[in-house]
Design a protein around this motif. Structure first.
Motif, PDB file in Angstrom:
ATOM      1  N   UNK A 287      27.100  42.972  34.810  1.00 36.33           N
ATOM      2  CA  UNK A 287      27.496  41.579  34.600  1.00 36.33           C
ATOM      3  C   UNK A 287      29.003  41.382  34.570  1.00 36.33           C
ATOM      4  N   UNK A 288      29.763  42.454  34.530  1.00 39.79           N
ATOM      5  CA  UNK A 288      31.230  42.327  34.452  1.00 39.79           C
ATOM      6  C   UNK A 288      31.893  42.979  35.665  1.00 39.79           C
ATOM      7  N   UNK A 289      32.096  44.290  35.597  1.00 36.63           N
ATOM      8  CA  UNK A 289      32.863  44.961  36.644  1.00 36.63           C
ATOM      9  C   UNK A 289      32.163  44.917  38.001  1.00 36.63           C
ATOM     10  N   UNK A 290      30.830  45.106  38.013  1.00 38.72           N
ATOM     11  CA  UNK A 290      30.106  45.047  39.291  1.00 38.72           C
ATOM     12  C   UNK A 290      30.308  43.696  39.957  1.00 38.72           C
ATOM     13  N   UNK A 291      30.140  42.620  39.173  1.00 41.55           N
ATOM     14  CA  UNK A 291      30.274  41.287  39.745  1.00 41.55           C
ATOM     15  C   UNK A 291      31.678  41.052  40.280  1.00 41.55           C
ATOM     16  N   UNK A 292      32.690  41.556  39.556  1.00 35.96           N
ATOM     17  CA  UNK A 292      34.063  41.397  40.008  1.00 35.96           C
ATOM     18  C   UNK A 292      34.309  42.168  41.291  1.00 35.96           C
ATOM     19  N   UNK A 293      33.781  43.405  41.348  1.00 36.99           N
ATOM     20  CA  UNK A 293      33.950  44.204  42.571  1.00 36.99           C
ATOM     21  C   UNK A 293      33.237  43.568  43.755  1.00 36.99           C
ATOM     22  N   UNK A 294      32.048  43.039  43.521  1.00 36.43           N
ATOM     23  CA  UNK A 294      31.323  42.377  44.607  1.00 36.43           C
ATOM     24  C   UNK A 294      32.100  41.159  45.098  1.00 36.43           C
ATOM     25  N   UNK A 295      32.580  40.337  44.176  1.00 35.03           N
ATOM     26  CA  UNK A 295      33.350  39.150  44.569  1.00 35.03           C
ATOM     27  C   UNK A 295      34.587  39.545  45.372  1.00 35.03           C
ATOM     28  N   UNK A 296      35.288  40.595  44.936  1.00 34.16           N
ATOM     29  CA  UNK A 296      36.471  41.057  45.665  1.00 34.16           C
ATOM     30  C   UNK A 296      36.099  41.536  47.062  1.00 34.16           C
ATOM     31  N   UNK A 297      34.970  42.259  47.163  1.00 36.69           N
ATOM     32  CA  UNK A 297      34.517  42.761  48.468  1.00 36.69           C
ATOM     33  C   UNK A 297      34.199  41.598  49.406  1.00 36.69           C
ATOM     34  N   UNK A 298      33.483  40.594  48.898  1.00 37.42           N
ATOM     35  CA  UNK A 298      33.114  39.455  49.734  1.00 37.42           C
ATOM     36  C   UNK A 298      34.350  38.675  50.179  1.00 37.42           C
TER      37      UNK A 298
END
Length: 299
Positions: free
Chosen positions: A250-261
Motif C-alpha cells: 500500500x505504500x512503496x509498491x504503489x509509489x514504485x508502480x506510479x513512477x514506472x507508469x
C-alpha cells in the motif's frame, strides 16, 4: 459514464463465455460502433466504414453532397477495397502475460483486444497483420485484406499461449524487417520492461513513419493489490521470489508502480507514441472507445 451506458458494456468475463474469439470480436466491435452512433460526443455517422472526413487537397468530385445536405459535414466516399491504414498487431505472449487474478488473464484480454482491432480494421477494408513475440518473434502474418484473411488471423490469435521472458528491444529490431510499409503498429503488452529500453525499441519504427499505439494491459491486482497478509510473490519469467507485506503493497509498491507508469508515458511521448493503460476488468468496448478518443486527440 451514466448507468444506462454502463449496463450496455460487456465485461471481459461475459466475453469469455462466448463461443469463440471471432464472436467475441464481433460482439465487442458492434457494441463499440453502436455506442459511437448513439453518442453525440463522437463524430461518426452510420456510414462509418464507408466515409472519411474531407481534408484540404481531396478531389471535390468525391464529396457526398447528399450527406453534406443532411449533416452540414463534408465526407469523401470510401470504396470497398480502398486501403486507408495498414495495421500490424504486435501481441506480447511472454510468461507474465499469463497472469490473471480473476477469470480473464492479461493474455486472454490481449487476445480479445487483438481480435477486436483486426475485426475493426477488416470492416474498413484495411490490411491487418500479426506478430506474436516473447523473447523472440514466435508468429508472423503479413498484413493483408484478402477475403478469408480475418478468420485466419483470429484463429492465429486464438492459438497463442504464454511463452518465456520478454526481450522487447531485440524483438523490435526484428519487427523492422517485417514492417517495410508505413502504417499503424498496435503493441499489446503489460510493458514489464525498462522505460528507456522500450523507448529505444520503439524509436526506429517511429522514425520510419509508423504510427505507434501502445496498449498496456495490467491486472486489477497489479494495479490495486488487496492482500491482507504477507505474500510470497514469484516472477514467472525469472522465478525470483520476494516476500512482501501488506504495508509495502500500500505504500512503496504503489509509489514504485506510479513512477514506472509515469516513466513509460514519458518514454512513449518522447518517441511520438500513444499509450493507453487498460486493466483486464474493463469492458472491452469501453477500452475501444478510449482508444478512439486518444487517437482523435480528445484525451
Amino acid at each position: 459514464m451514466n448507468a444506462a451506458a454502463s449496463n450496455r458494456l460487456l465485461p471481459p468475463e461475459t466475453l469469455a463465455g462466448l463461443a469463440n474469439l471471432e464472436l467475441i470480436a464481433r460482439t465487442a466491435v458492434e457494441g463499440f460502433l453502436t455506442g459511437l452512433h448513439r453518442s453525440p460526443h463522437y463524430g461518426f455517422s452510420q456510414e462509418f466504414k464507408e466515409y472519411r472526413a474531407y481534408v484540404e487537397g481531396d478531389d471535390p468530385r468525391f464529396v457526398d453532397w447528399n450527406v453534406f445536405a443532411r449533416t452540414e459535414r463534408t465526407y469523401i466516399r470510401r470504396y470497398e477495397g480502398e486501403t486507408n491504414t495498414r495495421l500490424m498487431i504486435l501481441l506480447d505472449a511472454s510468461a507474465s502475460m499469463g497472469y490473471g487474478s480473476h477469470s480473464v488473464s492479461k493474455l486472454q484480454y490481449g487476445k480479445f483486444l487483438a481480435a477486436a482491432l483486426a475485426y475493426l480494421a477488416a470492416r474498413q477494408h484495411d490490411p491487418v497483420g500479426l506478430i506474436v513475440f516473447d523473447e523472440k518473434v514466435r508468429t508472423f502474418r503479413p498484413a493483408t485484406s484478402r477475403a478469408g484473411s480475418l478468420t485466419a488471423m483470429i484463429h492465429a490469435i486464438d492459438a497463442v499461449t504464454p511463452g518465456n521472458g520478454t526481450n522487447l528491444e531485440a524483438c523490435f529490431q526484428r519487427f523492422g524487417e517485417h514492417l517495410s510499409r508505413r502504417g499503424l503498429v498496435a503493441v499489446i503488452s503489460d510493458l514489464y520492461c525498462d522505460p528507456e529500453e522500450m523507448s529505444r525499441a520503439v524509436q526506429p519504427l517511429a522514425y520510419r513513419g509508423h504510427d505507434i499505439m501502445l496498449f498496456q494491459l495490467l491486472d486489477p491486482q497489479e494495479m490495486r493489490p488487496n492482500w491482507r497478509e504477507s505474500v510470497l510473490l514469484e516472477d514467472v519469467e525469472t522465478q525470483r521470489t520476494l516476500n512482501v507485506s501488506p504495508e509495502y503493497l500500500t505504500t512503496e509498491y504503489q509509489q514504485r508502480l506510479d513512477n514506472h507508469l509515469q516513466s513509460l508515458r514519458r518514454a512513449a511521448a518522447n518517441v511520438g507514441a500513444h499509450q493507453l493503460l487498460i486493466t483486464t476488468d474493463e469492458p472491452l468496448d469501453n477500452a475501444l472507445r478510449r482508444y478512439l478518443l486518444l487517437r482523435e486527440g480528445r484525451t
